[in-house]
Design an enzyme around this catalytic site. Sequence first.
Site, short mmCIF file in Angstrom:
data_model
loop_
_atom_site.label_atom_id
_atom_site.label_comp_id
_atom_site.label_asym_id
_atom_site.label_seq_id
_atom_site.Cartn_x
_atom_site.Cartn_y
_atom_site.Cartn_z
N GLU A 132 0.72 -1.25 -0.11
CA GLU A 132 0.06 -0.05 -0.02
C GLU A 132 0.83 1.14 -0.07
O GLU A 132 0.65 2.25 -0.74
CB GLU A 132 -1.12 0.07 1.18
CG GLU A 132 -2.00 1.10 0.91
CD GLU A 132 -2.90 1.07 2.26
OE1 GLU A 132 -2.74 0.11 3.06
OE2 GLU A 132 -3.84 1.95 2.43
N ASP A 133 1.92 1.22 0.89
CA ASP A 133 2.56 2.57 0.88
C ASP A 133 4.05 2.61 0.27
O ASP A 133 4.67 3.92 0.42
CB ASP A 133 2.88 2.50 2.61
CG ASP A 133 1.61 2.89 3.18
OD1 ASP A 133 0.64 3.03 2.53
OD2 ASP A 133 1.63 2.82 4.71
#
Length: 756
Positions: A89-90
Amino acid sequence: MNLQQEEEKRLIQEHYEDLLKNCTRCNSDEDKALIQKAFNLANEAHKGVRRKSGEPYIIHPIAVAKIVTSEIGLGAKSIACALLHDVVEDTDYTVEDMERIFGKKIASIIDGLTKISGVFDANSSLQAENFRKMLLTLADDIRVILIKLADRLHNMRTLDSLAPHKQMKIAGETIYLYAPLAHRLGLYAIKIELEDLSLKYRFPQVFEEIKNRIADSEKKRIQLINHFSLPIIKKLADNSIDFEITGRPKSIYSIWKKIQSKNVTFEDIYDLLAIRIIFKPYPHIPEKTQCWHIYSLITDIYKPKPDRIRDWVSTPKANGYEALHCTVMGPNGHWIEVQIRTQRMDDIAERGFAAHWKYKEIDASSQENELDKWVKRIKEMLENPQANALDFLDEFKLNLFSSEIIVFTPKGDTKTLPKGATTLDFAYEIHSEIGNKAIGAKVNHKLVPLSYELNSGDQIEIITATTQKPSWESLNYVITAKAKLAIKSALKAETKNRLEKGKGLVEKKLAELGITPSSRVFKKILPAYEVLSKDELYSKVGSSLISLDDLKKILKKNTKSKWIKYWGLQFASNPLRKKVVEENDDFDDEETIQPHPKIDLKLPYLLRETQDENAPSYIVAKCCNPIPGDEVIGSITPEENVIIHKATCVEAIRIMSQHGDRIVSAKWTTHKVLSFLARIEVRGMDRVGILSELIKVISDELRVNIRKLHIDSHDGIFESIIDLYVHNISDLNNLVMNVMKIKGIDSVKRVEKFDD
Ligand code: MN
């Protein structure tokens, strides 16, 4: 590397080592290697990134991994996934990278976690049902949900560093979705912590207050518990039972919720003490037997409350909870709950099914397998509509989004409605035709009216009838724009229908009479029916409010003929043309009622009955059915006909407001020659013989003729509508009084508007 970087590296290493200390089950080299590999990648990927609190980002995945292992009890794969949960996600890593590096299984769990946070964190108005569906589709491995819970728990524990509005949103979601989910999965310790943390951010003052009050009363509570426990401790020790006794206070959230929902004080709740006995069972004797043995020892000392025994040892709760609960009378007159559990049961109660593996004789290689079984069981619980699936949804009644409610169709589909929506709103939400034909509904299998206000979690079945049509009244029951619009358009269509039907009937009738419709013709018809326009005539004819039976008479009537002759009434004067003759012999002040003050501009007509049997009786308005003795007024048509209304009649007031010059005050003599039709409505408790008694009072004692009788009896309630002939108001009042005297009769009401 500068000093700060050195310091950070040391900090990260410290946290990571602490995690490893907690991975007690991951003893194989393979497990250790996997965890190390995951940590290395995550640490590298999040390098240089900080959380809002200022600490290195990797501290968060490490903390989540620690919760996953020590508080939920998951294995190496899950620990690795927890360490990697924010990587896709990051950072620049993709799910494909994960699959390449860690294999299919771990990649799919990380994928699930990434998708869940996408759906969740972006969209705060997620519905319970969607949430559940999403769990089932995205979380094809239940570990996704468990790791997500751990993630949320850590976020809640570190919520302080976020901005207040973010705190509120996250705390709200937590109480709405995550805490019930933890409960559902049997993760009690996590559930309680999530609830308390959520309360802390949603209602900080309340939270602090309860926390302080718990602290204040702690000393007294401990004294009470000790006083209560002492004899139990002695007795159990005498019986060589290896046990621990705790008197844990209730959670702040549970106290707050009780104060809210039961409307009780802090003291009321806090007085409900509970202790827990956790014992080490003897091998080879069933745990159940040993639980009941302890129960028996305790109730030798304290009297049990018979209806408060909960045996979840014989039949565990759906989420796996096992314990024997009872409530006994303590020494100071306090009811005290006693929970009896083995160590195993206590572990499961605190940590859910994850604790199970500990009690199985399993070798390392089958551990993951055992876990899979547990995972499968939880997944089954989520999927199975029978096994308390509704309980799961019940939890979601706690509605975070207080402006919306979520309700269910009979098939279990969800509908979102604004708070305050009724069953009728729901019907229109399904389909406008269902709304139009709705006559009632069943909410949670109970019959309710269309105006019933729905609550979140209600399951609604709409009952329809093909003959049903929406009414103006329906508009009062709905709050959604969709329902309002549908009702209005149905009413419009209905009005159009009625107009067309009425127009057809009028034209047909005129054709039958051989009359061509013209403005001259309508000039005659409209006043006769007391309508103001052709449309009003059509509409009233179309809805059978006006019958055209006397159309011929109206049209044939010579407008010049004298009204006195036509109506068979003798009027003392015609106030429209002459001065009133006040000194009329027949005018009996004793028996007449003064006209309505509002219309006292003109002096009264004297309505008197004619002795001529053949002469038509004067017209009594159908909208209010006045009888002699009522305050009445007359409405004079252009042909000088008189229609008599009650002075309070809404229709008369309408005519008055539009054609004040057509209204005359009137007085009614009350000779007992003619009878007038009146309608009464009688209600009471149904009992044998009530009807015959009612008829006896009316016809024998009062000698009043009953014209029509309608009876309805349901649920022990007796309802009757009676049309009867009375001479005047005192007849009617007398009758009402006598009927009221009948045993069981609750109310007698005069009905003004009816057609005979
Ligand atoms: Mn996270």
